[in-house]
Write a protein that holds these residues in place. Structure first.
Motif, mmCIF file in Angstrom:
data_model
loop_
_atom_site.group_PDB
_atom_site.id
_atom_site.type_symbol
_atom_site.label_atom_id
_atom_site.label_comp_id
_atom_site.label_asym_id
_atom_site.label_seq_id
_atom_site.Cartn_x
_atom_site.Cartn_y
_atom_site.Cartn_z
ATOM 1 N N ARG A 128 -55.635 -60.519 -39.627
ATOM 2 C CA ARG A 128 -55.247 -60.008 -40.952
ATOM 3 C C ARG A 128 -55.980 -58.696 -41.198
ATOM 4 O O ARG A 128 -57.185 -58.587 -40.957
ATOM 5 C CB ARG A 128 -55.572 -60.987 -42.068
ATOM 6 C CG ARG A 128 -55.323 -60.379 -43.470
ATOM 7 C CD ARG A 128 -55.413 -61.388 -44.573
ATOM 8 N NE ARG A 128 -55.344 -60.708 -45.891
ATOM 9 C CZ ARG A 128 -54.757 -61.208 -46.952
ATOM 10 N NH1 ARG A 128 -54.168 -62.396 -46.903
ATOM 11 N NH2 ARG A 128 -54.756 -60.544 -48.107
ATOM 12 N N MET A 129 -55.237 -57.704 -41.616
ATOM 13 C CA MET A 129 -55.807 -56.453 -42.092
ATOM 14 C C MET A 129 -55.123 -56.125 -43.411
ATOM 15 O O MET A 129 -53.889 -56.188 -43.497
ATOM 16 C CB MET A 129 -55.587 -55.314 -41.097
ATOM 17 C CG MET A 129 -56.490 -55.337 -39.882
ATOM 18 S SD MET A 129 -56.203 -53.860 -38.843
ATOM 19 C CE MET A 129 -57.643 -53.932 -37.765
ATOM 20 N N ASP A 130 -55.897 -55.787 -44.412
ATOM 21 C CA ASP A 130 -55.337 -55.429 -45.713
ATOM 22 C C ASP A 130 -55.183 -53.922 -45.804
ATOM 23 O O ASP A 130 -56.168 -53.174 -45.708
ATOM 24 C CB ASP A 130 -56.236 -55.934 -46.844
ATOM 25 C CG ASP A 130 -56.147 -57.432 -47.027
ATOM 26 O OD1 ASP A 130 -55.178 -58.030 -46.515
ATOM 27 O OD2 ASP A 130 -57.039 -58.009 -47.670
ATOM 28 N N HIS A 131 -53.949 -53.489 -45.971
ATOM 29 C CA HIS A 131 -53.625 -52.066 -46.033
ATOM 30 C C HIS A 131 -53.706 -51.639 -47.494
ATOM 31 O O HIS A 131 -52.884 -52.049 -48.313
ATOM 32 C CB HIS A 131 -52.214 -51.854 -45.484
ATOM 33 C CG HIS A 131 -51.987 -50.507 -44.910
ATOM 34 N ND1 HIS A 131 -51.033 -50.245 -43.963
ATOM 35 C CD2 HIS A 131 -52.598 -49.314 -45.144
ATOM 36 C CE1 HIS A 131 -51.053 -48.968 -43.640
ATOM 37 N NE2 HIS A 131 -51.995 -48.382 -44.347
ATOM 38 N N HIS A 132 -54.706 -50.823 -47.851
ATOM 39 C CA HIS A 132 -54.942 -50.408 -49.228
ATOM 40 C C HIS A 132 -54.274 -49.061 -49.504
ATOM 41 O O HIS A 132 -54.366 -48.134 -48.700
ATOM 42 C CB HIS A 132 -56.447 -50.277 -49.498
ATOM 43 C CG HIS A 132 -57.160 -51.584 -49.521
ATOM 44 N ND1 HIS A 132 -57.762 -52.106 -50.650
ATOM 45 C CD2 HIS A 132 -57.385 -52.506 -48.544
ATOM 46 C CE1 HIS A 132 -58.311 -53.261 -50.372
ATOM 47 N NE2 HIS A 132 -58.110 -53.525 -49.094
ATOM 48 N N PHE A 133 -53.651 -48.964 -50.672
ATOM 49 C CA PHE A 133 -53.033 -47.711 -51.105
ATOM 50 C C PHE A 133 -53.433 -47.434 -52.548
ATOM 51 O O PHE A 133 -53.669 -48.361 -53.325
ATOM 52 C CB PHE A 133 -51.503 -47.796 -51.010
ATOM 53 C CG PHE A 133 -50.981 -48.021 -49.622
ATOM 54 C CD1 PHE A 133 -50.710 -46.960 -48.776
ATOM 55 C CD2 PHE A 133 -50.758 -49.313 -49.161
ATOM 56 C CE1 PHE A 133 -50.231 -47.165 -47.502
ATOM 57 C CE2 PHE A 133 -50.275 -49.534 -47.880
ATOM 58 C CZ PHE A 133 -50.012 -48.457 -47.046
ATOM 59 N N ASN A 134 -53.480 -46.167 -52.891
ATOM 60 C CA ASN A 134 -53.804 -45.797 -54.268
ATOM 61 C C ASN A 134 -52.659 -46.111 -55.229
ATOM 62 O O ASN A 134 -52.890 -46.302 -56.422
ATOM 63 C CB ASN A 134 -54.150 -44.311 -54.357
ATOM 64 C CG ASN A 134 -55.483 -44.001 -53.701
ATOM 65 O OD1 ASN A 134 -56.419 -44.796 -53.772
ATOM 66 N ND2 ASN A 134 -55.564 -42.855 -53.051
ATOM 67 N N SER A 135 -51.437 -46.145 -54.714
ATOM 68 C CA SER A 135 -50.276 -46.392 -55.562
ATOM 69 C C SER A 135 -49.130 -46.930 -54.723
ATOM 70 O O SER A 135 -49.156 -46.852 -53.485
ATOM 71 C CB SER A 135 -49.826 -45.101 -56.253
ATOM 72 O OG SER A 135 -49.302 -44.190 -55.296
ATOM 73 N N LEU A 136 -48.126 -47.455 -55.391
ATOM 74 C CA LEU A 136 -46.929 -47.921 -54.701
ATOM 75 C C LEU A 136 -46.212 -46.752 -54.025
ATOM 76 O O LEU A 136 -45.652 -46.909 -52.926
ATOM 77 C CB LEU A 136 -46.004 -48.622 -55.698
ATOM 78 C CG LEU A 136 -44.861 -49.450 -55.109
ATOM 79 C CD1 LEU A 136 -45.382 -50.579 -54.241
ATOM 80 C CD2 LEU A 136 -43.995 -50.011 -56.228
#
Length: 278
Positions: A217-225
């Motif tokens: 599992r890796m969580d892909h983080h983004f500042n926005s949609l």
């Protein structure tokens, strides 16, 4: 039909070619040649230390150990291994990934890492790298069309262990793409071949690997949609405004939101295959 009668390398080639055709001719290396995606991937790796430890488990370490990391990405394994071994040669074909890898090497002031910005298929064993290596690893980087030739090359430059990591079954992005390709492009999604083909091919090559299967599992983080949608679109054929709207609506329902950020979990089952060169 027996295993010896199956053309496992041919099956691999056919499925890789089908994936590339579905992506409009884009292969794995080109799909990651994006600076934002490369830096985002590195952040995922930094937040996935337990997974990284599982990936490198069983690998010999020590100041006399020389490692070749095939498809090193931004340094997912190269950076942590460099502090435990004598030398790492990192081969990375995607320009953006190679740039981030070099940034990370400089940031960590690592003097024992050499970078080769080439596809593994194009690497010259005599001039681009310096074999033999005690460990050769290819971690989620087996997008080579001719897998048999790629493994044979790894065998030639190894004097110790070879480690391959790949996907043991459908990953979360496969399930997403099953829906998205129908919705966006009105055609079925064709994923990359899975690790069962690698295992059968190795046996056909008289290589009988150790095998370990574990969840990833890796969580892909983004500042926005919008940033998430842009990351997806960067690896796709050009999308219309209507397709972008559909993509955004889909992800709105599946992402997690924490601390003002948008998080897309990547989940899969890994198969690690490794052997000591006889």
């Amino acid at each position: 039909m027996t295993n010896d009668q199956m053309d496992w390398n041919g099956i691999w080639k056919k499925q890789v070619a089908a994936f590339s055709e579905m992506m409009g001719g884009m292969d794995c290396a080109r799909s990651w040649d994006n600076d934002d995606s490369a830096r985002n991937y590195w952040q995922m790796a930094l937040n996935s230390r337990p997974l990284i430890r599982q990936m490198v488990r069983h690998m010999p370490v020590g100041k006399n150990i020389r490692v070749l990391d095939v498809g090193a990405g931004p340094g997912t394994l190269t950076i942590p291994l460099a502090s435990q071994v004598g030398h790492v040669t990192a081969v990375e074909p995607a320009g953006a990934m190679a740039r981030v890898l070099r940034e990370n090497i400089a940031s960590e002031a690592l003097g024992n890492v050499a970078c080769v910005h080439k596809r593994w298929e194009d690497v010259d064993e005599k001039t681009d790298i310096a074999p033999p290596y005690d460990v050769v690893v290819a971690s989620y980087s087996l997008g080579m069309p001719d897998l048999c030739a790629a493994v044979e090359k790894m065998q030639r430059v190894s004097r110790g262990h070879v480690f391959l990591l790949w996907f043991a079954g459908p990953a979360s992005w496969d399930r997403e793409n099953d829906y998205l390709f129908e919705a966006l492009f009105d055609r079925p999604y064709t994923g990359m071949p899975r690790a069962d083909i690698i295992f059968n091919l190795l046996c056909q090559m008289d290589i009988y690997p150790n095998v370990e299967v574990f969840p990833g599992r890796m969580d892909h983080h983004f500042n926005s949609l919008d940033d998430l949608v842009a990351d997806f679109a960067a690896r796709m054929p050009p999308l219309s405004d209507a397709q972008i709207a559909k993509l955004k609506a889909y992800y709105e329902d599946v992402v997690e939101k924490r601390d003002g950020r948008v998080i897309l979990p990547y989940t899969w089952r890994s198969m690690k295959l490794w052997w000591e060169k006889g």
